[in-house]
Every structure is written in C-alpha cells, then in structure tokens.
Design a protein around this motif. Structure first.
Motif, PDB file in Angstrom:
ATOM      1  N   VAL A  15      -0.043  11.596  -5.480  1.00  0.00           N
ATOM      2  CA  VAL A  15      -0.295  10.768  -4.309  1.00  0.00           C
ATOM      3  C   VAL A  15      -1.370   9.735  -4.646  1.00  0.00           C
ATOM      4  O   VAL A  15      -2.425  10.081  -5.173  1.00  0.00           O
ATOM      5  CB  VAL A  15      -0.756  11.626  -3.116  1.00  0.00           C
ATOM      6  N   VAL A  16      -1.094   8.470  -4.354  1.00  0.00           N
ATOM      7  CA  VAL A  16      -2.058   7.391  -4.573  1.00  0.00           C
ATOM      8  C   VAL A  16      -2.336   6.710  -3.242  1.00  0.00           C
ATOM      9  O   VAL A  16      -1.416   6.179  -2.600  1.00  0.00           O
ATOM     10  CB  VAL A  16      -1.537   6.362  -5.596  1.00  0.00           C
ATOM     11  N   ASN A  17      -3.583   6.752  -2.799  1.00  0.00           N
ATOM     12  CA  ASN A  17      -3.987   6.151  -1.518  1.00  0.00           C
ATOM     13  C   ASN A  17      -3.103   6.615  -0.361  1.00  0.00           C
ATOM     14  O   ASN A  17      -2.721   5.830   0.513  1.00  0.00           O
ATOM     15  CB  ASN A  17      -3.977   4.621  -1.610  1.00  0.00           C
ATOM     16  N   GLY A  18      -2.765   7.911  -0.407  1.00  0.00           N
ATOM     17  CA  GLY A  18      -1.974   8.493   0.665  1.00  0.00           C
ATOM     18  C   GLY A  18      -0.477   8.342   0.512  1.00  0.00           C
ATOM     19  O   GLY A  18       0.283   8.862   1.333  1.00  0.00           O
ATOM     20  N   THR A  19      -0.013   7.639  -0.539  1.00  0.00           N
ATOM     21  CA  THR A  19       1.422   7.423  -0.740  1.00  0.00           C
ATOM     22  C   THR A  19       1.948   8.300  -1.867  1.00  0.00           C
ATOM     23  O   THR A  19       1.527   8.136  -3.023  1.00  0.00           O
ATOM     24  CB  THR A  19       1.710   5.949  -1.085  1.00  0.00           C
ATOM     25  N   PRO A  20       2.858   9.228  -1.591  1.00  0.00           N
ATOM     26  CA  PRO A  20       3.470  10.026  -2.668  1.00  0.00           C
ATOM     27  C   PRO A  20       4.364   9.134  -3.533  1.00  0.00           C
ATOM     28  O   PRO A  20       5.142   8.331  -3.014  1.00  0.00           O
ATOM     29  CB  PRO A  20       4.300  11.072  -1.916  1.00  0.00           C
ATOM     30  N   LEU A  21       4.239   9.258  -4.838  1.00  0.00           N
ATOM     31  CA  LEU A  21       5.029   8.443  -5.758  1.00  0.00           C
ATOM     32  C   LEU A  21       6.300   9.159  -6.173  1.00  0.00           C
ATOM     33  O   LEU A  21       6.250  10.303  -6.631  1.00  0.00           O
ATOM     34  CB  LEU A  21       4.209   8.120  -7.012  1.00  0.00           C
ATOM     35  N   ASP A  22       7.417   8.488  -6.014  1.00  0.00           N
ATOM     36  CA  ASP A  22       8.679   9.014  -6.528  1.00  0.00           C
ATOM     37  C   ASP A  22       8.807   8.564  -7.979  1.00  0.00           C
ATOM     38  O   ASP A  22       9.198   7.440  -8.271  1.00  0.00           O
ATOM     39  CB  ASP A  22       9.853   8.485  -5.704  1.00  0.00           C
ATOM     40  N   ALA A  23       8.438   9.454  -8.899  1.00  0.00           N
ATOM     41  CA  ALA A  23       8.410   9.106 -10.322  1.00  0.00           C
ATOM     42  C   ALA A  23       9.659   9.569 -11.058  1.00  0.00           C
ATOM     43  O   ALA A  23       9.708   9.519 -12.288  1.00  0.00           O
ATOM     44  CB  ALA A  23       7.173   9.721 -10.969  1.00  0.00           C
ATOM     45  N   SER A  24      10.672   9.988 -10.316  1.00  0.00           N
ATOM     46  CA  SER A  24      11.855  10.585 -10.944  1.00  0.00           C
ATOM     47  C   SER A  24      12.596   9.635 -11.870  1.00  0.00           C
ATOM     48  O   SER A  24      13.294  10.073 -12.774  1.00  0.00           O
ATOM     49  CB  SER A  24      12.813  11.094  -9.866  1.00  0.00           C
ATOM     50  N   SER A  25      12.420   8.324 -11.686  1.00  0.00           N
ATOM     51  CA  SER A  25      13.172   7.366 -12.503  1.00  0.00           C
ATOM     52  C   SER A  25      12.555   7.146 -13.872  1.00  0.00           C
ATOM     53  O   SER A  25      13.206   6.574 -14.753  1.00  0.00           O
ATOM     54  CB  SER A  25      13.269   6.020 -11.778  1.00  0.00           C
ATOM     55  N   PHE A  26      11.292   7.597 -14.084  1.00  0.00           N
ATOM     56  CA  PHE A  26      10.670   7.302 -15.379  1.00  0.00           C
ATOM     57  C   PHE A  26       9.966   8.476 -16.043  1.00  0.00           C
ATOM     58  O   PHE A  26       9.639   8.400 -17.226  1.00  0.00           O
ATOM     59  CB  PHE A  26       9.695   6.117 -15.256  1.00  0.00           C
TER      60      PHE A  26
ATOM     61  N   VAL B 118      -0.480   3.364 -16.062  1.00  0.00           N
ATOM     62  CA  VAL B 118      -1.539   3.252 -15.059  1.00  0.00           C
ATOM     63  C   VAL B 118      -1.029   3.823 -13.737  1.00  0.00           C
ATOM     64  O   VAL B 118      -0.014   3.390 -13.206  1.00  0.00           O
ATOM     65  CB  VAL B 118      -1.961   1.782 -14.860  1.00  0.00           C
ATOM     66  N   ILE B 119      -1.756   4.807 -13.217  1.00  0.00           N
ATOM     67  CA  ILE B 119      -1.414   5.417 -11.927  1.00  0.00           C
ATOM     68  C   ILE B 119      -2.345   4.907 -10.835  1.00  0.00           C
ATOM     69  O   ILE B 119      -1.926   4.657  -9.705  1.00  0.00           O
ATOM     70  CB  ILE B 119      -1.499   6.950 -12.019  1.00  0.00           C
ATOM     71  N   GLY B 120      -3.629   4.766 -11.150  1.00  0.00           N
ATOM     72  CA  GLY B 120      -4.594   4.276 -10.168  1.00  0.00           C
ATOM     73  C   GLY B 120      -5.549   3.289 -10.793  1.00  0.00           C
ATOM     74  O   GLY B 120      -5.874   3.388 -11.980  1.00  0.00           O
ATOM     75  N   VAL B 121      -5.989   2.304  -9.995  1.00  0.00           N
ATOM     76  CA  VAL B 121      -6.974   1.319 -10.442  1.00  0.00           C
ATOM     77  C   VAL B 121      -8.277   1.546  -9.676  1.00  0.00           C
ATOM     78  O   VAL B 121      -8.352   2.415  -8.806  1.00  0.00           O
ATOM     79  CB  VAL B 121      -6.450  -0.115 -10.240  1.00  0.00           C
ATOM     80  N   GLY B 122      -9.304   0.776  -9.986  1.00  0.00           N
ATOM     81  CA  GLY B 122     -10.605   0.965  -9.378  1.00  0.00           C
ATOM     82  C   GLY B 122     -10.557   1.016  -7.853  1.00  0.00           C
ATOM     83  O   GLY B 122      -9.991   0.137  -7.215  1.00  0.00           O
ATOM     84  N   GLY B 123     -11.151   2.071  -7.276  1.00  0.00           N
ATOM     85  CA  GLY B 123     -11.166   2.243  -5.832  1.00  0.00           C
ATOM     86  C   GLY B 123     -10.055   3.103  -5.297  1.00  0.00           C
ATOM     87  O   GLY B 123     -10.112   3.560  -4.139  1.00  0.00           O
ATOM     88  N   ASP B 124      -9.008   3.343  -6.089  1.00  0.00           N
ATOM     89  CA  ASP B 124      -7.883   4.177  -5.642  1.00  0.00           C
ATOM     90  C   ASP B 124      -8.276   5.646  -5.583  1.00  0.00           C
ATOM     91  O   ASP B 124      -9.125   6.116  -6.353  1.00  0.00           O
ATOM     92  CB  ASP B 124      -6.688   4.039  -6.604  1.00  0.00           C
ATOM     93  N   THR B 125      -7.622   6.362  -4.690  1.00  0.00           N
ATOM     94  CA  THR B 125      -7.737   7.816  -4.629  1.00  0.00           C
ATOM     95  C   THR B 125      -6.425   8.414  -5.139  1.00  0.00           C
ATOM     96  O   THR B 125      -5.351   8.123  -4.600  1.00  0.00           O
ATOM     97  CB  THR B 125      -7.996   8.302  -3.191  1.00  0.00           C
ATOM     98  N   VAL B 126      -6.520   9.194  -6.193  1.00  0.00           N
ATOM     99  CA  VAL B 126      -5.345   9.825  -6.806  1.00  0.00           C
ATOM    100  C   VAL B 126      -5.476  11.329  -6.624  1.00  0.00           C
ATOM    101  O   VAL B 126      -6.532  11.907  -6.907  1.00  0.00           O
ATOM    102  CB  VAL B 126      -5.247   9.481  -8.306  1.00  0.00           C
ATOM    103  N   GLU B 127      -4.417  11.956  -6.159  1.00  0.00           N
ATOM    104  CA  GLU B 127      -4.489  13.402  -5.923  1.00  0.00           C
ATOM    105  C   GLU B 127      -3.137  14.056  -6.134  1.00  0.00           C
ATOM    106  O   GLU B 127      -2.097  13.403  -6.211  1.00  0.00           O
ATOM    107  CB  GLU B 127      -4.996  13.690  -4.516  1.00  0.00           C
ATOM    108  N   CYS B 128      -3.184  15.357  -6.237  1.00  0.00           N
ATOM    109  CA  CYS B 128      -1.987  16.159  -6.418  1.00  0.00           C
ATOM    110  C   CYS B 128      -2.079  17.386  -5.510  1.00  0.00           C
ATOM    111  O   CYS B 128      -3.116  18.024  -5.436  1.00  0.00           O
ATOM    112  CB  CYS B 128      -1.875  16.592  -7.871  1.00  0.00           C
ATOM    113  N   CYS B 129      -1.056  17.639  -4.882  1.00  0.00           N
ATOM    114  CA  CYS B 129       0.240  16.982  -4.884  1.00  0.00           C
ATOM    115  C   CYS B 129       0.835  17.092  -3.483  1.00  0.00           C
ATOM    116  O   CYS B 129       0.427  17.953  -2.700  1.00  0.00           O
ATOM    117  CB  CYS B 129       1.207  17.655  -5.837  1.00  0.00           C
ATOM    118  N   GLU B 130       1.797  16.288  -3.166  1.00  0.00           N
ATOM    119  CA  GLU B 130       2.534  16.417  -1.923  1.00  0.00           C
ATOM    120  C   GLU B 130       4.006  16.561  -2.265  1.00  0.00           C
ATOM    121  O   GLU B 130       4.612  15.644  -2.822  1.00  0.00           O
ATOM    122  CB  GLU B 130       2.329  15.190  -1.032  1.00  0.00           C
TER     123      GLU B 130
END
Length: 254
Positions: free
Chosen positions: A141-152, A124-136
């Motif tokens: 990016v979820v709700n303006g926060t870039p996700l550091d997904a390097s660990s998984f 799950v990357i985003g739930v109801g109401g979230d804004t998910v976009e690519c890329c920074e």
C-alpha cells in the motif's frame, strides 16, 4: 640529378601523406572516445543484471541500457521506474560484487561500452514523503492505495513482499505488517521477484528504531543522488530485446 630530386620529392609527399593519415586516425579515435565518455556521463550507460531479484521482467545477465536525461533539470525518479543505483549501505554482499574487468574490458568499462555489474537495480515503490506499508489483501500500500502488481512481479502464494519479524529484521515469505515513511530525497525500492530480493523492505528497521531517528535505518532507503538513471531497454540477448515501461498501477497513487 633531376630524377633523384623528383624521387626525393615523391618520397617526402608519401611520408607527409602517411603522417597526415595517422594524425587523422588519431583525431577520429580521440573524438570517438570523448563522445563516448560524454554519452556515458550525460545520456546513457550499459549495465548487466547480476541477480534474480527483478524477474520475471529482467533476468540474470540481461544487458540493459540506462537513460539519464529523464532526471535532468529537476527531474527525479517516479514511482514505478526501474532504476540503477549505487549500493546505499552494504546491500551487496562480497560474493555479489563482480570481479573488476581487466585489460581491454577495463578500458571499455571506463568509457561505458562494457556493462557494469557493481550497482543494483530495483523498482521505485515510494518517493520522499510517501507512506509505504504492508499489506492490504496481500498488496503493498502506498499513501493508502493498494498496488496491483500482478502484471510485473513474480507470482506469490501469500503477498507482495518480505515481512517484518518482531525483532525488526526481515524475512522472505509470510505476510506480517510493516510501515515506513520515505525520507525526503530518498526512495523506497523493491525487486519484482519479491521472494528473492534484499530490497528496502528487507533492510527496513523496526517501527521503534525508525521513530527513534536511528541513522542506521537510513540504509533501507536509496538516496536520489545515488541513482544513475532509469532502465530504458533490454538490448541483449537479442531475443529479449524490449522497452521498459512504468506500470499503470502507479498512476492511481495520490
């Protein structure tokens, strides 16, 4: 006559004893099946991983246990959860649907003791109401926060997911931008192997079709009601045994 009567009594006792034992075994067997059905329905269920879309964390043919109590009493999937869910709309191609188990395996599958492979597993990357976009800087990016997904996620030379073409379809590779607002009651999910996962980003409609309210666009999102549960543990093969945890990077999302 006395000896015959005694022998008859003993034979009757043996018959009643045998019948009693069979009844006891039957009661135990039925109770065990009912208990297993209750566990499958309310507590946990076994599945196997059918594809490479969740590597490196989950590999093909891993057996996983999905727990259900986390989503009881108003609970719902959270960002970062790895969930198993029913196909939201032709995500599974014909050659991806495993043959139905037969014989004794079919019985075991019905009561949750034989892993099922006719569902999908994603994060799950985003739930109801979230804004998910690519890329920074190559990050989702979820709700303006870039996700550091390097660990998984599986290492990527470009960015963290399939990108949109101008016609609204999605391809693997590159770093073209896209954006989606997750409808209430639905989830935006992605595979950890971003270069090999036909997930929400892959099925997402073009921004124009999203804004138009095209009902076909809903298939890019997973209904919360279609979620079976959260992957809790890999239990087979034994050398891959391990618990599944929610990555800390999602804690920073507002």
């Amino acid at each position: 006559m006395g000896a015959e009567r005694e022998a008859s009594v003993k034979s009757g006792r043996r018959s009643r004893g045998t019948l009693g034992s069979l009844v006891e075994i039957l009661i135990i067997a039925v109770s065990a099946i009912l208990l297993t059905v209750v566990i499958k329905t309310f507590l946990a269920q076994a599945f196997y991983i059918p594809s490479e879309s969740m590597e490196p964390g989950l590999k093909v043919n891993d057996r996983v246990l999905v727990e259900k109590p986390s989503y009881w009493m108003g609970g719902a999937p959270e960002r970062g959860d790895v969930v198993v869910f029913a196909d939201p709309g032709n995500w599974l191609s014909t050659n991806q649907v495993p043959p139905a188990p037969t014989g004794f395996k079919a019985v075991l599958a019905k009561i949750g003791l034989y892993p099922s492979g006719d569902h999908l597993v994603k994060r799950v990357i985003g739930v109801g109401g979230d804004t998910v976009e690519c890329c920074e800087s190559g990050r989702i990016v979820v709700n303006g926060t870039p996700l550091d997904a390097s660990s998984f996620i599986a290492p990527s030379a470009t960015c963290d997911g399939p990108m949109a073409q101008d016609n609204g379809s999605y391809v693997r590779g590159g770093c073209r931008g896209w954006k989606a607002v997750v409808p209430e009651g639905r989830l935006f999910v992605m595979g950890d192997n971003r270069a090999n996962s036909a997930d929400s980003s892959f099925h997402l409609c073009s921004p124009e079709r999203q804004r138009s309210g095209d009902e076909a666009c809903a298939s890019a999102f997973v209904a919360v009601s279609d979620v079976v549960g959260r992957v809790a543990v890999v239990f087979w093969p034994t050398d891959r045994f391990g618990l599944e945890h929610r990555p800390e990077t999602f804690d920073s999302v507002d």
